[in-house]
Every structure is written in structure tokens, then in C-alpha cells.
Design a protein around this motif. Sequence first.
Motif, mmCIF file in Angstrom:
data_model
loop_
_atom_site.group_PDB
_atom_site.id
_atom_site.type_symbol
_atom_site.label_atom_id
_atom_site.label_comp_id
_atom_site.label_asym_id
_atom_site.label_seq_id
_atom_site.Cartn_x
_atom_site.Cartn_y
_atom_site.Cartn_z
ATOM 1 N N PHE A 1 0.823 -1.208 0.000
ATOM 2 C CA PHE A 1 0.000 0.000 0.000
ATOM 3 C C PHE A 1 0.862 1.266 0.000
ATOM 4 N N THR A 2 2.107 1.134 0.465
ATOM 5 C CA THR A 2 2.947 2.321 0.628
ATOM 6 C C THR A 2 3.692 2.716 -0.640
ATOM 7 N N GLU A 3 3.680 1.875 -1.660
ATOM 8 C CA GLU A 3 4.560 2.128 -2.805
ATOM 9 C C GLU A 3 4.187 3.408 -3.546
ATOM 10 N N GLU A 4 2.922 3.566 -3.905
ATOM 11 C CA GLU A 4 2.547 4.773 -4.637
ATOM 12 C C GLU A 4 2.785 6.042 -3.816
ATOM 13 N N PRO A 5 2.325 6.119 -2.543
ATOM 14 C CA PRO A 5 2.628 7.335 -1.772
ATOM 15 C C PRO A 5 4.117 7.550 -1.533
ATOM 16 N N LEU A 6 4.918 6.479 -1.479
ATOM 17 C CA LEU A 6 6.363 6.672 -1.349
ATOM 18 C C LEU A 6 6.931 7.433 -2.541
ATOM 19 N N HIS A 7 6.484 7.084 -3.752
ATOM 20 C CA HIS A 7 6.938 7.798 -4.945
ATOM 21 C C HIS A 7 6.509 9.265 -4.878
ATOM 22 N N ALA A 8 5.246 9.507 -4.539
ATOM 23 C CA ALA A 8 4.718 10.876 -4.545
ATOM 24 C C ALA A 8 5.362 11.725 -3.452
ATOM 25 N N LEU A 9 5.433 11.209 -2.225
ATOM 26 C CA LEU A 9 6.042 11.970 -1.136
ATOM 27 C C LEU A 9 7.532 12.172 -1.374
ATOM 28 N N GLY A 10 8.179 11.162 -1.958
ATOM 29 C CA GLY A 10 9.597 11.300 -2.268
ATOM 30 C C GLY A 10 9.859 12.425 -3.238
ATOM 31 N N GLN A 11 9.021 12.561 -4.259
ATOM 32 C CA GLN A 11 9.180 13.657 -5.219
ATOM 33 C C GLN A 11 9.093 15.006 -4.515
ATOM 34 N N ASP A 12 8.165 15.136 -3.571
ATOM 35 C CA ASP A 12 8.024 16.402 -2.843
ATOM 36 C C ASP A 12 9.278 16.731 -2.038
ATOM 37 N N LEU A 13 10.029 15.694 -1.649
ATOM 38 C CA LEU A 13 11.245 15.889 -0.852
ATOM 39 C C LEU A 13 12.508 15.874 -1.707
ATOM 40 N N GLY A 14 12.347 15.829 -3.040
ATOM 41 C CA GLY A 14 13.515 15.796 -3.917
ATOM 42 C C GLY A 14 14.167 14.431 -3.987
ATOM 43 N N LEU A 15 13.385 13.370 -3.744
ATOM 44 C CA LEU A 15 13.913 12.010 -3.773
ATOM 45 C C LEU A 15 13.269 11.231 -4.912
ATOM 46 N N ASP A 16 14.057 10.450 -5.606
ATOM 47 C CA ASP A 16 13.551 9.551 -6.639
ATOM 48 C C ASP A 16 13.476 8.161 -6.012
ATOM 49 N N VAL A 17 12.308 7.835 -5.446
ATOM 50 C CA VAL A 17 12.157 6.606 -4.683
ATOM 51 C C VAL A 17 11.843 5.437 -5.614
ATOM 52 N N ARG A 18 12.639 4.386 -5.511
ATOM 53 C CA ARG A 18 12.382 3.136 -6.239
ATOM 54 C C ARG A 18 12.035 2.069 -5.203
ATOM 55 N N THR A 19 10.970 1.334 -5.439
ATOM 56 C CA THR A 19 10.541 0.343 -4.465
ATOM 57 C C THR A 19 10.598 -1.062 -5.050
ATOM 58 N N GLU A 20 10.855 -2.005 -4.163
ATOM 59 C CA GLU A 20 10.752 -3.422 -4.499
ATOM 60 C C GLU A 20 10.075 -4.104 -3.328
ATOM 61 N N HIS A 21 9.133 -4.994 -3.617
ATOM 62 C CA HIS A 21 8.395 -5.674 -2.565
ATOM 63 C C HIS A 21 8.651 -7.167 -2.596
ATOM 64 N N MET A 22 8.769 -7.757 -1.412
ATOM 65 C CA MET A 22 8.809 -9.214 -1.323
ATOM 66 C C MET A 22 8.029 -9.635 -0.084
ATOM 67 N N TRP A 23 7.409 -10.799 -0.157
ATOM 68 C CA TRP A 23 6.668 -11.329 0.976
ATOM 69 C C TRP A 23 7.652 -11.931 1.972
#
Length: 679
Positions: free
Chosen positions: A117-139
Motif C-alpha cells: 500500500f505504501t509504494e505509490e505514496p512513497l513515490h509521490a512523497l519522495g518527489q516532494d522531498l527531492g527524492l527519486d524513490v524506487r521500491t521493491e516488494h517481497m513477501w
Amino acid sequence: MLDAPWEHVVRTLAGAPFDQKAFAALAPDASAAPAVFRALTERQLIVPDGTDEAAALRASFADRPESSGQDPAGVSAGSWPVTRYGLPQRLTSAAAAGRGPGEPVRVLLIGGCVTQFTEEPLHALGQDLGLDVRTEHMWPGPSAELVRAIARSRPDVTVYQPGVQPFLTGLFDGAHTLGDEERARTLGLMKNALTVAVRALAEALDGSLGLVHNFGPPALSPFGRFDFAEEFGLRRVVAELNAHVDHCVRRYANLMVVDEERLVARHGAPALFDDLVFPFGHHGGSVDPLDERPHQLPALGRALAGEYLACLRAHRAAGRIKLVVTDLDGTLWPGIAADDGFGWLDSDATSRWMHVGLHQALSVLKSRGVLLATSSKGDAHATLGVWEKAGSRLLLSPDDFVLHRITWEAKSAAIADICARLGFAPEQVLFLDDNPVERAEVAAALPGLHVADGPVHGFRELLLSHPALEGGRRTREAARRTETTRAMLRREELAADVDRDAFLRSLDVEVRVARAGEEHLDRVAELFNRTNQFTTTAWRTTPEELRSVLAEPDARLYTARVSDRFADYGMTGACLVRGGEVAAFALSCRVIGLDVAVPFLVAAVRDGSDADPARLAGLGGRIAVTDRNTPARELFLNAGFTADGGEGRYVLTDPGRLPELSALPLKVVLGTAAGPGAP
């Protein structure tokens, strides 16, 4: 996901070679074309001609848990969840055109659907902070899978959410079917599993940041209003689990807790989690019962994404605010103190408690090592006089602030002077004022200064929650920073028009130099990371990296504790000698004026000579020039080194040029360890 106007570009160019110029020629928005091209290239959606994309895709999945053949319970890999929750990152023309390339941050999310659930907001909030956030998920899976995933992705941040099924289903969903003894036994098993999981995570990370979720309590209990009557009710189970997470995490300097319990207290369990509708142990995001899609309400994802990035900023001390400057009348108290006095303290009005709450928040920051100062319009004698007489234990006193500028001058000029005296850049300062005109004047005159916007009643929340105002784990050194800074300012006042050596002798300055021990690495890392003025190389490090460096046969790490007749400044210097070079040197700005840098450096390098100064010949040093480290640039020359060509390199060609410590106007004490009293 791209906006619809870009569909033509994608469809036209798919499968055919092209360059950035051809891409821009077809773009619906020319200003956004370079950023969109870069974003698609970085995400390997545009690849070099001739790339074997199928092979690359197979390789990227080869080492994932789904490919291992078994899950932790020994069930075939086909039972691993494959559902993707949340929405993909949306790249709009406006967002692409308005933002340049951000600092890349890789986030590995290990957990259930909640972490997805956090992946999309991580990208958006990261942009606001000048960060290019890349995510990878594993169970979540076995420790070996965890180690391989971290080694493969080399994340800057790894988030670990203990698996909902093994940790919560038995404890939450089955609680009402078990007796207290069985619940206690299950709780013990879960604690043991947490211990093993956190240890494996810490070892796999090798010093990079790891965030460990604890457990947010559900809105309801299976025992209802009689939860208290159960020896192991749900409230106790959650409390003991979370206390155990704290216990496991606090022993590792590179781990932090993602406090779901605090998020529940702040936002409410019904706003975040789904147990009003779903089973207790599902532990997913809040739902709309009339909507069959998973995770259609994004509050939990946004809250957790914000916490992840806040933890990263706090851990890195990124954009650290070191000084809060506050207005007085109308901000720190209602009305004008010089005219109205402090009678407001006798009321029980909302405004009274609001201002008391602001004083308390500033007191908390002071205990963390953030300095406080005032800038207010008015008469200093009258204002400080009535403030000192107030004498309330609920309020800060004038002595809790390092400087007061209570005048009729422009506040921007007063704050600029405060920054100059304390050696802070505007970017390290936060200004509080109830008057929007004053805020605008200061913001216009001092670009980069943080100016709190909005009403006064919002200042307390800002002060207590902003990651730039959190300086890591508390130390005695931080708690005494106001006292030692005030001592520094008193020294400067006494130094005016006095012979320098005579002045230093009158201060009874003492420098205790010793090799750092294991127990001092947190403080040494803090010195290297926080120091911006007297630093030779602006090296940033971690306790884990320092521990590895000290294992090298030619590395020595030294600390300096400084005191004078005004104050004991604590551990305020660090020096790393490594590979025949002074690799890093940092000295707190609070003791720069005591001229202790050269004695500290000389004592440190001589300690490695085995009483034979000639062995020091050829020792090197380097100054990496930054926009803030002017005070450190002459360190090696003042210590007897000579410039060795360009690029800020120096060499000790004649060890006899090192100053004699006994001839200096201060006392240097050498030791074999930093001592148990060091913070």
C-alpha cells in the motif's frame, strides 16, 4: 502509468529504435519530454537497442522467494501471494516538467499487502522531498531469502513488517478460543520469532537503515469491555509484543521502529485498519464494505510512507535544524508581556494551555540538543525583567535560550546576526512567529530559512513531529548543548581586547585526548555527521562503518573531551588516522574558539609514533573544501604540515615542526581510552 496524451508516443515508438530527439518530436508537451524520457529510461521501460529484455526480466526474478520452490512452511511456491495491491506510480506531464532528477533512494519492502500500500505514496512523497524513490516488494520468507534480496537490491532503506499470518492470526483471531496459559505460550513463541527475525535483518543489512514495524492495536477486542479481566487480554498482548520489538531493535544503531501504535493513537484505528469489518488478524487498510476492490482507502499507505521517509531523514540527519528562533509577544505567550505581564497563567483558558504546550515542546527540543533563541520587537529590559519574575515551572526561562534579540530592528537582521554569532546557515534555522507580515519579511530576506506557517496552535505539532528536529538517540552531550553554547558566547565576550594566550590561560582549558572505545562510536559518528564548520573532509559515517574501520590494522580513532572554567563541553572532537593519513577530523563549533584543534591533532598523531617522532615523517592530510568549512582549512599548516601540490593535500615532511604541547596556553591530557564518563 503515463497520462493518456502520451499514448501516441508510446504506441508509435514501441519496438523500433529511436533517440531522445525523436521522442521529443512526438511528445505532447516538449517541456516535459526530457524528464519523461529520463524517467522511462531509469525504469528500463526505454532500453538500449539490442537489449535482451526477456533475459533481463528472467534474471530479475530468478532470486525471489517465489522462485525458490518453497515458502517458510514448506508449501510449494505456488502458494506464495501474487496479488499486487495499490496503484502504480502515475507520471504526469506537470510533475515531470516541474521536477528535476531527484536523489535516488532504493526501498526494499518486506511484508504483506500493507507494505505494498505504501509504494505509490512513497513515490509521490519522495518527489516532494527531492527524492527519486524506487521500491521493491517481497513477501516475508526465510532468513536466507532475506539475505539474498538485500544483497541483490542493495537498498538504502529496508522495511520489515512481521508476517501477519504467523504473528497476528493466532494471537488476535484465536484469542477468544484459548485460555490465558495458551495465549501466554503463543505470545512467547512470537517473541522468540521476532528476536530471530530482527537479528537476521540487522546482520543482512550490514549497516544500512532497517525499519521494523511493530503492531497497531485493533479498534475492538474479542473480550470487549472486559479485556482488562483477562490476564493476557489483547491490550496486554499488543503491549508486550511492541515492548519486545523495541528491545530487539534498540541494540542495533542502524535499525528504527515504525510505530504503528503511535499512528493509531494519532489517526485512530478505524481510519487506518480494517478490524471493524474484517477479522482482527487481517490487519489491512481501512475498507469500504460496498467496494470489492482491496485497499481502496489510502490513509494507511500514506501514513506509513510518511513514516518511512521521516525515519530516513532523521537517521541521515538530512536537513537538520539546529536552532529555533521564536518571537515572544503573541507567540510564546498571549499579549505583550511588558504591558500585560503573566497573569494569563492564572486562567484555565484554551490559550493558556496552548502557550504552555508550546513552551513544553521547545523544552523537549532543548533536551535533544536543539538550540533556542528569541527575536522579538520590544524593549529587552522590560520584557526579560517581567519574564524572569514569572518564575513558573510550566514555562521556559530566559536562561533556556542561548541568545535574545529583543529590539525594534527588522527581525531578519536580528536572525542574521544570531546565525552569524552561532555559526549556522539559514537552512539550519526554524523561525516561529504569529505575525504573517513578520514571517514574510524574514522569508524574503533570508532565503533557505525555515519559516513555520499557519497559526500558533499548529507550532507544537510541527516541533514534536518534524524529522529535521530529531537528532537521533539522546545523549548527555545533546542535553547540555544550551549550557555549553552559552559558555562559548560568554568566552567570546571576555576575549575582546585581551591578549590571546593570556586569555586562554585564564580559562583553564583542558583537552583530554584518548583512543575511542566501542561505547563511543555513536557519539563519534554524530560528530562526523553533524559537523559542518571545523571538518577537514566532511566525512559522513555510521557506528557500524567505524567499527569496521577500527578492525583495520593501520586505523586509529581518537576523541577529544574539552573543558574550561565555564563548562565541561564533553566529547567534542574526533580524529581518524588511517593508512598513513589523517583521514577525517571534526571539532564541534562550541570549542573552536578555545584553539584546541592543533593540540588535539598533534596529540593524536604523536600517539602512533611509539615515542619515535621520525616515524611520523610522510604522514598525510587532506582538506576537502566545502562552502562551510573555512575554519578548518588552515589546520594542517598550523600544525606544521606543508602543502603537497594541489587538491588540498598536505604532508608532514619534518615531524620536528609539530608544536610542543607543553608550550601551548592550555593543558593536554593523554589517555588510553576515552573513559566511562564520555557520552
